[in-house]
Every structure is written in C-alpha cells, then in structure tokens.
Design a protein around this motif. Structure first.
Motif: not given
Length: 188
Positions: A56-85
C-alpha cells in the motif's frame, strides 16, 4: 546385505528424508502464481480480488486539475503482471466527473499513449463494476517506464465522492486473469 532403495539401512523403514522431500514437492505444487484474495480498502465500501499480497502507498495528487487529494493505492506483481486498485475521496460530488476524466487521461499517459485518446472508441472496453452507477473501461498498448512494450487494461468508476481505478499492466494480458480481477470488483 541389500538395502531397499526406499528404506534406511539400519531399520528398513521408509527414510524420513523421503518424507521431507515429498513434503517440499507438495508445498511447491500448492503455491499458484495467482493466489486470489479479497481486498477491502480501508475507508471505502469497495471489495476487490487481488492475485497476490498487495503493498500500500498514499500520495497527494490532483486528479481534476484542482486542489490535491490523497490517493490510496494497493498493488502487487505476479506472473509478470502488475495489479493495482486505487481510490481517492474528492470531497465534493461536483469534482468527481473531472477527476474520473483526468485519471483516465493520466492512465494513458503513464504508458506513453497520447492522453487525448481517452475519448477514442479504440481505447474503450465495455466495463461494469457491480454496485457502481457507471464504469469506464480503458485498454491500450504502450510503453512502460523503461521503454518496454506493455498492455494496460483499466476501469475507472465512482461512488458518492470517491473515485476508483483498477488496472492490470503487463506484456501480455490473459483474458481469464483480467476477467477474474475485474469481475472481483464490487460496491454495495
């Protein structure tokens, strides 16, 4: 004196070493590449399936070009692929459409595909997420951060003030793996 191949010399019973080797072989056979497990990101009603234990990781991003929001990410790698939510709370429903649109464009940019192609019918796929009022599927072939060819399939959706992305990246995306991943997404 002849010693059976399967027994220890002193007692002629099966050798404990053979049991240990058999147990290790059995354990190896029980560790699949895609070990699906349920993920329930804290702070959301979302349920997802991940094929490996996510980081898991979090970071500040501006998804809509306005004020930044906290983005929460869950990701893993297996079978040569990267999966993210990933998800973010936009704080106001009025910011959601622009955030989904901006996130879709950024997803294409991340694989070095022109972001304006987010509106191109060739990059869309008919995505659905159980419980989400709408979902927007995105599919493209591009290049990863090291310049290698990569395929990407993602879905962007929202619920209330929260926006979500689920994505798979890799050199080749098998239909059965991507179907399991995307079919596992659910909102109440």
């Amino acid at each position: 004196m002849s010693v059976p191949v399967t027994g220890c010399a002193p007692c002629r019973r099966p050798c404990p070493c053979l049991f240990a080797v058999a147990a290790l072989l059995a354990l190896g056979a029980c560790s699949p590449t895609f070990n699906w497990r349920e993920l329930r990101p804290e702070g959301t009603p979302l349920q997802a399936l991940m094929p490996c234990k996510p980081e898991t990781a979090t970071r500040q991003v501006s998804l809509d070009g306005a004020a930044p929001v906290e983005l929460h990410m869950h990701s893993c790698d297996t079978g040569g692929l990267t999966f993210a939510v990933a998800w973010a709370d936009m704080g106001a429903a009025g910011r959601v459409p622009a955030a989904v649109d901006g996130w879709r464009r950024a997803t294409l940019g991340a694989v070095r595909v022109e972001p304006a192609r987010a509106d191109d019918p060739a990059t869309r796929w008919n995505a659905t997420v159980r419980g989400a009022p709408s979902a927007s599927g995105l599919s493209a072939q591009g290049r990863d951060h090291s310049g290698q060819p990569v395929q990407m399939r993602a879905v962007h959706f929202s619920s209330g003030t929260q926006v979500y992305q689920a994505a798979v990246y890799g050199p080749v995306l098998a239909q059965e793996v991507t179907s399991t991943f995307f079919d596992g997404l659910k909102l109440p």
